[in-house]
Structure formats: C-alpha cells, structure tokens
Design a protein around this motif. Structure first.
Motif: not given
Length: 66
Positions: A51-66
């Motif tokens: 959930l933490d990783l999902w939230l960080l990706r949703l907020l734009g802190y993490i950019s993943l290729p997929w």
C-alpha cells in the motif's frame, strides 16, 4: 414406516471436537489458534508495504516503467 430422528447437536459437537484433537498434525484440519503469530505479522507488513509503494507511485514520488 421409519421415522428419522433429528441430529443430536451434542453428539455432533463431540465428534467434531474429537476429530480436531486427534488430527492435529494433519495440515488440512488445522485449528485457528495454531497459526503462528509471525506469519500473520509478516502478511500484514507485506500488505502495508504494498500500500505504501502504491501510494508513493500514485503521488508521483516513484516512477516505475509499468
């Protein structure tokens, strides 16, 4: 003519308890209280990390290729 009797709840309860006590080592009949606490904590921490990783990706802190 035969008349069927209703199931006796006390006998059914005793049979189920006996089955749980006698088959404790059997994997498919494992009582809930024998589940290890460490496993439950591990699954909760894994879900929290997801959930933490999902939230960080949703907020734009993490950019993943997929």
């Amino acid at each position: 003519m035969r008349e069927e009797l209703a199931p006796n709840e006390d006998i059914i309860f005793a049979q189920q308890n006996r089955k749980v006590v006698l088959e404790r080592g059997h994997v498919s009949n494992k009582p809930r209280q024998l589940v290890r606490t460490g496993g439950i904590i591990f699954w909760h921490l894994l879900a929290l990390a997801a959930l933490d990783l999902w939230l960080l990706r949703l907020l734009g802190y993490i950019s993943l290729p997929w």
